[in-house]
Design a protein around this motif. Structure first.
Motif: not given
Ligand SMILES: [Fe+2]
Length: 240
Positions: A7, A9, A44, A82, A138, A196, A198
Motif C-alpha cells: 500500500h 502512493h 487512490h 486504493e 488501515h 501507506d 505518501h
Molecule cells: Fe492509502
C-alpha cells in the motif's frame, strides 16, 4: 530480510502522494533504507473523481520501475489501486477502470473514517460475493472499530483481510492508540502491515521499525505471515 509494501502512493502526480518524479525517487530511496524490495503502487481511486486511466498509470509505473532499478536492481513494482468504496465499484472493476492488486483477486478498499460498521460490513461482503478478496486499508482509522475487536473479527469471518499502517505500530506504548493497534496484531486480527507512504518526509515507510517491534513482541509464526507469506500470497493470487 526484504519486505513487501502493498500500500503506497509512490507514483508521481497521480493523487495526494508523490508530487513529482524527484519526490518518488526519494521515496524509493527511503524504501531501500527500510529494506523494502517489492512495492505495490496503490493510487487512490475515487468513484466519479478525476482518476487517471489505467494505461496512464501503467506508463507512470514503468517510469518509476526504471528509476527503482537504478537504486536496487532487485526492486520490483506492481500496480493496484486504493479504492474508495461506492456501490458502483464492482461495475468499474469489471470494466477494467479500477485495478486489483497486481492482477490478483485481491483489492485494497478504504472507507470514510466515520462510516458506521454496518456500511463497511455490507460493502465488504458485497465485494466478496462478487468474487473479489477485499483487504480493508488501515483498519485503525475507522472509529467504529475502536476497541470493538469483535467487529473486525466479523469482517474476517465474511472473507476480508485486514491491513494496518506500519506507522501506527511505531509510537509510545503509553499512548492508548498505539497500545490498541499493537493489541490487534497480537489478537491475530491484522494480516498485513504496509506503509501507506505518501511522501519522503512525514508519511514515510517505517517498515523496519514496525518489523523490529513485531519481532520483539509477537509469535514468530504470526510475524512471518504478516511480513512475508501473506503479501507474497497476494502477489501470487493465492489464498492466505
Ligand atoms: Fe492509502
Amino acid at each position: 530480510m526484504k519486505y513487501i509494501d502493498i500500500h503506497t502512493h509512490i507514483l508521481p502526480g497521480v493523487d495526494d502522494g508523490s508530487g513529482s518524479m524527484e519526490e518518488t525517487i526519494m521515496m524509493l530511496q527511503a524504501a531501500q533504507v527500510q529494506q523494502i524490495e517489492t512495492i505495490v503502487a496503490t493510487p487512490h481511486y475515487i468513484p466519479g473523481g478525476s482518476n487517471l486511466s489505467v494505461d496512464a498509470l501503467r506508463e507512470r509505473l514503468e517510469q518509476v520501475q526504471a528509476e527503482a532499478y537504478k537504486i536496487n536492481s532487485n526492486m520490483k513494482l506492481f500496480l493496484g489501486n486504493e479504492i474508495y468504496y461506492s456501490d458502483s465499484i464492482i461495475e468499474d472493476l469489471k470494466a477494467g477502470k479500477v485495478l486489483t492488486i497486481a492482477n490478483s483477486r485481491y483489492i485494497l478498499v478504504e472507507f470514510s473514517p466515520k462510516d458506521p460498521e454496518q456500511h463497511i460490513y455490507q460493502a465488504m461482503s458485497r465485494l466478496v460475493r462478487a468474487g473479489y478478496i477485499p483487504i480493508l486499508a488501515h483498519v485503525e482509522r475507522y472509529r467504529c472499530f475502536y476497541k470493538k475487536e469483535y467487529l473486525i473479527h466479523d469482517l474476517i469471518e465474511a472473507g476480508c483481510y485486514i491491513q494496518m499502517n506500519s506507522r501506527s505500530l511505531v509510537g509510545n506504548l503509553l499512548d492508548s492508540e498505539t497500545a490498541y493497534h499493537r493489541s490487534l496484531i497480537k489478537l491475530g486480527l491484522v494480516h498485513l502491515i504496509a506503509s501507506d507512504c505518501h511522501d519522503e518526509k512525514v508519511r514515510i515507510p517505517y517498515m523496519k521499525k514496525a518489523a523490529q517491534i513485531m519481532t520483539r513482541k509477537y509469535d514468530e509464526n504470526l510475524v512471518n505471515k504478516i511480513l512475508f507469506s501473506n503479501p507474497l500470497k497476494i502477489l501470487g493470487d493465492k489464498y492466505i
